[in-house]
Design an enzyme around this catalytic site. Structure first.
Site, PDB file in Angstrom:
ATOM      1  N   ASP A 212       9.597  -7.075  -4.905  1.00 43.87           N
ATOM      2  CA  ASP A 212       8.552  -7.584  -4.017  1.00 43.87           C
ATOM      3  C   ASP A 212       8.155  -8.963  -4.517  1.00 43.87           C
ATOM      4  OD1 ASP A 212       6.160  -8.219  -2.664  1.00 43.87           O
ATOM      5  OD2 ASP A 212       5.638  -6.103  -2.420  1.00 43.87           O
TER       6      ASP A 212
ATOM      7  N   HIS B  14       9.984   8.633  14.011  1.00 46.23           N
ATOM      8  CA  HIS B  14       8.813   7.808  13.663  1.00 46.23           C
ATOM      9  C   HIS B  14       7.557   8.676  13.454  1.00 46.23           C
ATOM     10  CE1 HIS B  14       7.214   3.429  14.081  1.00 46.23           C
ATOM     11  NE2 HIS B  14       6.454   4.111  13.242  1.00 46.23           N
TER      12      HIS B  14
ATOM     13  N   GLU C  11      13.374   2.065  19.640  1.00 47.84           N
ATOM     14  CA  GLU C  11      12.693   3.362  19.762  1.00 47.84           C
ATOM     15  C   GLU C  11      12.179   3.525  21.188  1.00 47.84           C
ATOM     16  OE1 GLU C  11       9.689   3.724  16.703  1.00 47.84           O
ATOM     17  OE2 GLU C  11      11.137   3.454  15.105  1.00 47.84           O
TER      18      GLU C  11
ATOM     19  N   ALA D 165       9.758   2.524   6.911  1.00 43.34           N
ATOM     20  CA  ALA D 165       9.005   1.279   7.139  1.00 43.34           C
ATOM     21  C   ALA D 165       9.264   0.764   8.556  1.00 43.34           C
ATOM     22  CB  ALA D 165       9.372   0.243   6.096  1.00 43.34           C
ATOM     23  N   ARG D 166      10.361   0.034   8.723  1.00 44.14           N
ATOM     24  CA  ARG D 166      10.704  -0.475  10.045  1.00 44.14           C
ATOM     25  C   ARG D 166      12.215  -0.494  10.216  1.00 44.14           C
ATOM     26  NH1 ARG D 166       6.696   0.814  11.506  1.00 44.14           N
ATOM     27  NH2 ARG D 166       5.080  -0.214  12.701  1.00 44.14           N
TER      28      ARG D 166
ATOM     29  N   ALA E 133       3.285   8.423  10.308  1.00 44.19           N
ATOM     30  CA  ALA E 133       1.817   8.396  10.398  1.00 44.19           C
ATOM     31  C   ALA E 133       1.277   9.578  11.200  1.00 44.19           C
ATOM     32  CB  ALA E 133       1.384   7.098  11.058  1.00 44.19           C
TER      33      ALA E 133
ATOM     34  N   ARG F  23       0.828  -1.219   0.000  1.00 46.07           N
ATOM     35  CA  ARG F  23       0.000   0.000   0.000  1.00 46.07           C
ATOM     36  C   ARG F  23       0.859   1.265   0.000  1.00 46.07           C
ATOM     37  NH1 ARG F  23      -2.599  -3.599   3.342  1.00 46.07           N
ATOM     38  NH2 ARG F  23      -4.751  -4.103   2.802  1.00 46.07           N
ATOM     39  N   VAL F  24       1.784   1.369   0.959  1.00 43.15           N
ATOM     40  CA  VAL F  24       2.598   2.591   1.048  1.00 43.15           C
ATOM     41  C   VAL F  24       3.562   2.658  -0.138  1.00 43.15           C
ATOM     42  CG1 VAL F  24       4.215   3.928   2.443  1.00 43.15           C
ATOM     43  CG2 VAL F  24       2.416   2.610   3.583  1.00 43.15           C
TER      44      VAL F  24
HETATM   45  P1  NAD Z   1       1.711  -3.712   2.996  1.00 43.95           P
HETATM   46  O1  NAD Z   1       1.497  -4.996   3.710  1.00 43.95           O
HETATM   47  O2  NAD Z   1       0.580  -3.105   2.236  1.00 43.95           O
HETATM   48  O3  NAD Z   1       2.944  -3.847   1.986  1.00 43.95           O
HETATM   49  C1  NAD Z   1       4.125  -4.503   2.318  1.00 43.95           C
HETATM   50  C2  NAD Z   1       4.699  -5.087   1.044  1.00 43.95           C
HETATM   51  O4  NAD Z   1       5.938  -5.687   1.367  1.00 43.95           O
HETATM   52  C3  NAD Z   1       3.797  -6.180   0.439  1.00 43.95           C
HETATM   53  O5  NAD Z   1       3.529  -5.900  -0.917  1.00 43.95           O
HETATM   54  C4  NAD Z   1       4.619  -7.451   0.605  1.00 43.95           C
HETATM   55  O6  NAD Z   1       4.447  -8.352  -0.465  1.00 43.95           O
HETATM   56  C5  NAD Z   1       6.039  -6.882   0.612  1.00 43.95           C
HETATM   57  N1  NAD Z   1       6.999  -7.802   1.224  1.00 43.95           N
HETATM   58  C6  NAD Z   1       6.834  -8.625   2.274  1.00 43.95           C
HETATM   59  N2  NAD Z   1       7.956  -9.310   2.517  1.00 43.95           N
HETATM   60  C7  NAD Z   1       8.856  -8.923   1.587  1.00 43.95           C
HETATM   61  C8  NAD Z   1      10.204  -9.264   1.313  1.00 43.95           C
HETATM   62  N3  NAD Z   1      10.840 -10.204   2.034  1.00 43.95           N
HETATM   63  N4  NAD Z   1      10.829  -8.638   0.309  1.00 43.95           N
HETATM   64  C9  NAD Z   1      10.192  -7.703  -0.446  1.00 43.95           C
HETATM   65  N5  NAD Z   1       8.907  -7.350  -0.254  1.00 43.95           N
HETATM   66  C10 NAD Z   1       8.252  -7.941   0.760  1.00 43.95           C
HETATM   67  O7  NAD Z   1       2.269  -2.706   4.092  1.00 43.95           O
HETATM   68  P2  NAD Z   1       2.224  -1.120   4.006  1.00 43.95           P
HETATM   69  O8  NAD Z   1       0.932  -0.649   4.537  1.00 43.95           O
HETATM   70  O9  NAD Z   1       2.632  -0.673   2.660  1.00 43.95           O
HETATM   71  O10 NAD Z   1       3.345  -0.737   5.088  1.00 43.95           O
HETATM   72  C11 NAD Z   1       4.697  -0.884   4.734  1.00 43.95           C
HETATM   73  C12 NAD Z   1       5.602  -0.668   5.941  1.00 43.95           C
HETATM   74  O11 NAD Z   1       5.500   0.675   6.390  1.00 43.95           O
HETATM   75  C13 NAD Z   1       5.289  -1.538   7.160  1.00 43.95           C
HETATM   76  O12 NAD Z   1       6.505  -1.915   7.748  1.00 43.95           O
HETATM   77  C14 NAD Z   1       4.570  -0.574   8.096  1.00 43.95           C
HETATM   78  O13 NAD Z   1       4.645  -0.962   9.427  1.00 43.95           O
HETATM   79  C15 NAD Z   1       5.337   0.685   7.807  1.00 43.95           C
HETATM   80  N6  NAD Z   1       4.657   1.942   8.154  1.00 43.95           N
HETATM   81  C16 NAD Z   1       5.387   2.874   8.815  1.00 43.95           C
HETATM   82  C17 NAD Z   1       4.802   4.091   9.108  1.00 43.95           C
HETATM   83  C18 NAD Z   1       5.587   5.147   9.835  1.00 43.95           C
HETATM   84  O14 NAD Z   1       5.029   5.815  10.672  1.00 43.95           O
HETATM   85  N7  NAD Z   1       6.849   5.342   9.525  1.00 43.95           N
HETATM   86  C19 NAD Z   1       3.478   4.337   8.752  1.00 43.95           C
HETATM   87  C20 NAD Z   1       2.779   3.367   8.056  1.00 43.95           C
HETATM   88  C21 NAD Z   1       3.387   2.155   7.740  1.00 43.95           C
HETATM   89  C1  MLT Z   2       2.499   1.955  11.412  1.00 41.34           C
HETATM   90  O1  MLT Z   2       2.991   0.832  11.234  1.00 41.34           O
HETATM   91  O2  MLT Z   2       1.321   2.208  11.119  1.00 41.34           O
HETATM   92  C2  MLT Z   2       3.381   3.022  11.931  1.00 41.34           C
HETATM   93  O3  MLT Z   2       4.334   2.524  12.768  1.00 41.34           O
HETATM   94  C3  MLT Z   2       2.655   4.181  12.427  1.00 41.34           C
HETATM   95  C4  MLT Z   2       2.565   4.403  13.892  1.00 41.34           C
HETATM   96  O4  MLT Z   2       1.713   3.815  14.553  1.00 41.34           O
HETATM   97  O5  MLT Z   2       3.303   5.226  14.391  1.00 41.34           O
END
Ligand code: NAD
Ligand code: MLT
Length: 305
Positions: A169, A277, A258, A228-229, A280, A149-150
């Site tokens: 991916d 962080h 963190e 991401a993480r 979001a 999604r992101v």
């Molecule tokens: P999502 O599940 O929609 O997408 C993740 C993608 O990663 C999927 O398409 C999956 O197929 C792919 N994937 C899984 N394992 C893999 C691998 N080994 N190699 C390559 N690709 C792989 O998740 P999302 O909603 O897009 O979120 C992505 C990341 O962003 C997550 O870690 C989420 O926790 C993080 N996030 C962080 C914040 C923030 O505040 N910084 C906010 C939102 C999401």
């Molecule tokens: C998330 O995975 O959605 C992010 O870590 C956002 C957060 O809760 O800070």
């Protein structure tokens, strides 16, 4: 029912629970024994990324029906333990996607144009115009690791600014990647072709330390964005690669530990820019995820999907 909330969420979510006649207790920053005591009579638990929901927590929470994660990543929740204890885990997979993708784009520009560094020097009274020669994104290649999604939102945004797209991916189809104009490649291909690499995978056993010295060396002269993480990128390796000029720069929003400890190596490297962080952290995203999570907790109490 009693819902314990251990990381701050938007009031709209708390109101939703109260409007459904549930009791809400907030206990921010609790851990250890305090958390175990607080959760003992809770029927619902709502967290963000700050609370580690471990086997011990599930064992102490005998009345627990659901853990709601007001956000996307569930790496702070022991899913196997939840399953063993018969507890539902529900995240809010969509409400902060726009915020996280916008932050990733902001971080891309911030690092490619050295905005935080130049800002700080000007605030310190220094006119450092001659020290910064930035990189334009137009005509460059964006590598996306994790085209979910992101990742897809970031890809669409940066492609509209003239970037070519490659993505790694293994779990999405070539057709889906083509729909957004991305060429699916293997990890090495993604690293070698990207001028700017943006990471959007969940933290799993498979993605932990996915990018370390060898991988970062393939991103020669490039930039890395990690919103991401933390555990996905080896922080010491990233600090080294930027410090030694193997890479041009990096922008990091998430960390293995963190809050970040002051001796984290990323903090010492000028061309690594950091945010605490914040991906979001917009009003809209926080309201979206709080409401979505509260709705799922209420649904679970009613035995609904
Ligand atoms: P999502 O599940 O929609 O997408 C993740 C993608 O990663 C999927 O398409 C999956 O197929 C792919 N994937 C899984 N394992 C893999 C691998 N080994 N190699 C390559 N690709 C792989 O998740 P999302 O909603 O897009 O979120 C992505 C990341 O962003 C997550 O870690 C989420 O926790 C993080 N996030 C962080 C914040 C923030 O505040 N910084 C906010 C939102 C999401
Ligand atoms: C998330 O995975 O959605 C992010 O870590 C956002 C957060 O809760 O800070």
């Amino acid at each position: 029912m009693k819902v314990l909330v251990t990381d701050p969420i938007a009031d709209a979510g708390l109101d939703r629970l109260r409007d459904a006649d549930h009791e809400v207790e907030t206990a921010y920053d609790v851990e250890g024994e305090e958390l175990l005591e607080a959760v003992a009579d809770a029927n619902g638990l709502i967290v963000r990324s700050g609370t580690e929901v471990t086997e011990e927590v599930f064992a102490a929470a005998e009345e627990l029906v659901i853990v709601g994660r007001a956000g996307i990543g569930v790496d702070n929740i022991d899913i196997d333990a939840a399953t063993d204890h018969g507890v539902i885990v529900a995240n809010a997979p969509e409400g902060n996607v726009r915020a996280a993708s916008e932050h990733s784009v902001a971080m891309a520009f911030a690092t490619a144009r050295s905005i935080p560094q130049a800002h700080q020097r000007l605030k310190n009274g220094e006119w450092a115009k001659g020290d910064y020669l930035g990189t334009e994104v137009n005509g460059k290649t964006l590598g996306v690791v994790g085209l979910g999604r992101v990742g897809q939102e970031v890809a669409k945004k940066l492609s509209s600014l003239g970037m070519d797209l490659v993505a790694y991916d293994p779990y999405i189809s070539t057709e889906r990647a083509e729909q957004i104009g991305a060429e699916l490649v293997d990890l090495d291909g993604c690293l070698e072709r990207a001028d700017l690499l943006t990471v959007h995978v969940p933290l799993t056993d498979e993605t932990a330390n996915l990018l370390s010295d060898d991988e970062l060396a393939k991103l020669e002269d490039g930039y890395l964005i990690n919103c991401a993480r933390g555990g996905v990128v080896d922080e010491a390796a990233l600090a080294r690669a930027v410090d030694e000029g193997v890479m041009a720069g990096a922008a990091v929003d998430v960390f293995g530990e963190e809050p970040v400890s002051p001796d984290n190596p990323l903090l010492d490297v000028d061309d690594v820019i950091v945010t605490p962080h914040l991906g979001a952290s917009t009003e809209a995203a926080q309201e979206n995820v709080a409401v979505s999570t509260a709705d799922q907790v209420v649904a679970a109490f009613h035995g609904e999907p």
